[in-house]
Design a protein around this motif. Structure first.
Motif, PDB file in Angstrom:
ATOM      1  N   GLY A 151      12.087  -2.894   1.000  1.00 28.68           N
ATOM      2  CA  GLY A 151      11.944  -3.536  -0.302  1.00 28.68           C
ATOM      3  C   GLY A 151      12.712  -2.809  -1.382  1.00 28.68           C
ATOM      4  N   TRP A 152      12.972  -3.533  -2.459  1.00 23.75           N
ATOM      5  CA  TRP A 152      13.561  -2.950  -3.663  1.00 23.75           C
ATOM      6  C   TRP A 152      12.615  -3.233  -4.835  1.00 23.75           C
ATOM      7  N   THR A 212       5.104  -7.610  -1.369  1.00 20.57           N
ATOM      8  CA  THR A 212       5.633  -7.563  -2.725  1.00 20.57           C
ATOM      9  C   THR A 212       4.883  -6.562  -3.601  1.00 20.57           C
ATOM     10  N   ARG A 213       3.859  -5.932  -3.073  1.00 20.15           N
ATOM     11  CA  ARG A 213       3.059  -4.988  -3.850  1.00 20.15           C
ATOM     12  C   ARG A 213       3.509  -3.553  -3.610  1.00 20.15           C
ATOM     13  N   ALA A 225      12.823  -7.407  -4.523  1.00 18.23           N
ATOM     14  CA  ALA A 225      13.173  -8.154  -3.314  1.00 18.23           C
ATOM     15  C   ALA A 225      12.685  -7.384  -2.098  1.00 18.23           C
ATOM     16  N   ALA A 226      12.474  -8.114  -1.000  1.00 19.67           N
ATOM     17  CA  ALA A 226      12.073  -7.476   0.256  1.00 19.67           C
ATOM     18  C   ALA A 226      12.583  -8.311   1.416  1.00 19.67           C
ATOM     19  N   SER A 279      13.237 -13.151   7.181  1.00 19.83           N
ATOM     20  CA  SER A 279      12.432 -13.538   6.028  1.00 19.83           C
ATOM     21  C   SER A 279      12.742 -12.649   4.835  1.00 19.83           C
ATOM     22  N   ARG A 280      12.891 -13.277   3.675  1.00 23.72           N
ATOM     23  CA  ARG A 280      13.164 -12.556   2.435  1.00 23.72           C
ATOM     24  C   ARG A 280      12.249 -13.053   1.320  1.00 23.72           C
ATOM     25  N   ASN A 281      11.880 -12.127   0.456  1.00 27.68           N
ATOM     26  CA  ASN A 281      11.121 -12.477  -0.753  1.00 27.68           C
ATOM     27  C   ASN A 281      11.894 -11.976  -1.964  1.00 27.68           C
TER      28      ASN A 281
END
Length: 128
Positions: free
Chosen positions: A35-36, A110-111, A49-50, A57-59
């Motif tokens: 993640g960033w 995302t946490r 982003a992750a 898969s990307r977020n």
């Protein structure tokens, strides 16, 4: 000892691009979601982003969708963040992070609390 080392930060004009890189060592890279996150002066650290272990898969945070792209190379133990159309509000210290997960297809977290290891950060400054 696990190490995550970011590079590629710098000063860029609004509308420009930068590519950040995160080099990981002393871990089985493919076992980790990458993640960033970023932290602007006076603000809390926030998700950017992750990417999943497999890269499928990307977020992305809403603020960067369509402008930033996260990628990884499991053969080189690196994760990258390509940042285009940069805005002054993107100015921050950018951190790379690694999250040990068991499932190859696990959705990237995302946490901040999801992540086990962190880099030292790299400064990105976008001038108007």
């Amino acid at each position: 000892q696990v190490q995550l080392v970011e590079s590629g930060g710098g000063l860029v004009q609004a509308g420009g691009s930068l590519s950040l890189s995160c080099a990981a060592s002393e871990l089985t890279f493919s076992n980790y979601v990458m993640g960033w996150f970023r932290e602007a002066p006076g603000k809390e650290r926030e998700f950017v982003a992750a990417i999943s272990r497999s890269g499928v898969s990307r977020n992305y945070a809403d603020a960067v969708k369509g402008r930033f792209t996260i990628a990884r190379d499991n053969t080189k133990n690196t994760a990258t963040l390509q940042m285009n159309s940069l805005k002054p509000e993107d100015t921050a210290v950018y951190y790379c992070a690694a999250d040990r997960v068991w499932y190859l297809s696990a959705v990237p977290g995302t946490r901040i609390s999801d992540y086990d290891y962190w880099g030292q950060g790299t400064q990105v400054t976008v001038s108007s």
